[in-house]
Design an enzyme around this catalytic site. Sequence first.
Site, PDB file in Angstrom:
ATOM      1  CB  CYS A  30      13.854  89.189 -67.972  1.00 53.98           C
ATOM      2  SG  CYS A  30      12.181  89.748 -68.377  1.00 53.98           S
ATOM      3  CB  CYS A  33       9.648  86.102 -69.584  1.00 57.84           C
ATOM      4  SG  CYS A  33      10.230  87.496 -70.579  1.00 57.84           S
ATOM      5  CG  ASP A 456      28.693  64.388 -46.677  1.00 60.24           C
ATOM      6  OD1 ASP A 456      27.954  63.503 -46.244  1.00 60.24           O
ATOM      7  OD2 ASP A 456      29.707  64.169 -47.358  1.00 60.24           O
TER       8      ASP A 456
END
Length: 760
Positions: A30, A33, A456
């Site tokens: 997760c 961690c 763009d």
Amino acid sequence: MTSTASETTLSSTAPVPTSAVELSIGGMTCASCAARIEKKLNRMDGVAATVNFATEKAKVTYGTGVEVADLIATVMKTGYTAEEPPPPTPPSGDTAEAEAAHTGDGELLSLRQRLLVSLVLSVPVILMAMVPVLQFDNWQWLSLTLAAPVVVWGAFPFHKAAFTNARHDAATMDTLVSMGTLAAFGWSLWALFFGHAGMPGMRHGFDFTVSRTDGSSSIYLEAAAGVTAFILAGRYLEAKSKRRAGAALRALLELGAKDVTVLRGGNEVRVPVGQLTVGDRFVVRPGEKVATDGTVVEGSSAVDASMLTGESVPVDVTVGDTVSGATVNAGGRLVVQASRVGSDTQLARMAKLVEDAQNGKAEVQRLADRISGVFVPVVILIALGTLLTWLFVTGDATAAFTAAVAVLIIACPCALGLATPTALMVGTGRGAQLGILIKGAEVLESTRRVDTVVLDKTGTVTTGRMTLQDVYAAEGVDKDELLRLAGALEHASEHPIAQAVAAGAVERAGSLPVPENFESLAGLGVQGVVDGHAVLVGREKLLKEWVIGLPHELAEAKAAAEAEGRTAVAVAWDGEARGVLTVADAVKETSAEAVAELRGLGLKPVLLTGDNQLVAESVARAVGIDEVIAEVLPQDKVDVVRRLQNEGRTVAMVGDGVNDAAALATADLGLAMGTGTDAAIEAGDLTLVRGDLRVAADAIRLSRKTLATIKGNLFWAFGYNVAALPLAAFGMLNPMIAGAAMAFSSVFVVTNSLRLRSFK
């Protein structure tokens, strides 16, 4: 003394030499961690680390006195694995693609098998517990037989992670899942073997009254098995999203040529592109990709660089001009001398930009994992306090353990495991129907905060291909005749501008005659005989070589077209100028409407392009954009996005080319046009499948709605459980009702998510 103080100041502010390394991290379950690893690494002297849970990598800079082995040791002491990734090797056809596809498949397959088995075994356990009519004699022993593999084998990853975290004095959602399931399962075993729950004829009532019952007669196998199955479903969906983390880099590398024809001893030899060295000369035939960056030493042609630059206008090259790897030779035969190979090429540098952008620290971590840092320890303390208090006050061990288990079960995050995946599943499913692909829950937060959208030009606002625009005929010349003769000659040419003229001529004037004595003149145009007429098509310079000048009205039309950034093509036959054709990258019909919708969402549009200022301003006027940033090199698009971010803006980027990939990854929100390159699509957070810019506005609206649903789900998932914690702690809520409340919160979360199906 003044001198000494000055010297001291200078020495203290002198830059400290630093090195950088990227580590592959294993064992994270997760986002918390990743936060723990990052915290441990940053506590080391001279170390600055960023750990990315999605890509499972740590980007670390460290000073003198610190070795890579020290960094790896710190990660391992925290309870995870770390290693330096192997150096990248050039892709080699199908082998590289197969290896890339195989990466992470084993883990995903294992999780999928664990999920499917757990679901098949859990469903009958839940049904028997919740529907009394299904409770036959000794049904409880069948429930135990089915639930045991789920709790032991299915939930093994949670138990393992909880044990690892406990060894390092930490707790995550894995801890709560493990404790809740084991507590419910352990109590059920006690009740079955030592209590009254194992008796023949035992029935499990489904009672919503707030009262304590005889704990020795109750089993909670459905809670243990159901929670495991639900959480595994969430983990599987998360793993599928993570599986795509490195796809942008693979797509970039796959653009390059796989093999190349090298000139050695006067002979042409076909070799893998990885064997090219600086100074080698190689052949590029029409339609082939340029193998690596180099200089043209023989021949002339038009090179389509749209895969790298995103610009549709081909570049004419001849001896002495430079070309880039992965561009396509659209004309004649070229001989190129390699100047850069491997990691020095423009393509490789773009891949590095995407990698750096992807490995940056995500601003938004999963809400459930952030809260778990406080929520889990608090719940554990409440459960322990409940057990001790009841023992001290009443001395009734059964009542004490019943209340403590109720606390753990009511807090067990079943709905939390569904909150994000269900909303994401429904939202993405509805998005797919509308031509929108959302890659993961972590990208949704940015849609709420975005205030600037960078568009763009080529392939996003415009079609991305050259098309015939206007036809200017000299006095007395029929336009259809002009198109027919010019189109016939251009049809025999491979040049992209010529092909645009030919396609436009067929569309407007019908079938074209076959030319005779066709000749292509590099950098000038084409000439030949069509229906008995000596025809010239190309630059004005070509006509001048035949002493043919443009009449005043045609010269004005040519100048006006070029002022708007269009390409003007002169046409003459039988010694006289007959007309001017203009070719350009056409603006999409829906772009102006799309820009208006984006403004309606509170976003300021910005047009970004590598094309010249005149072309950019012409396109911007056509679609209603005020801010234009033109003549930007591909590698500088990332800098433009960062500059806008440094100005305090939250930036969304919409693009479709390889040159947009790094900018899409760097932006707070990347929207990739599905009609573009794989690299851009994989680097973006959202993919617009239909290639219609109007879908960008729909994507932002749907993302914001999905995010709001996820937040609502998380609030109620915690709300139901947290509100019931005091009832459980005071013995007013038996574990069966705790399981029912947990199930109801899950039903609410799913129902709330299903509302996204009606999004329009």
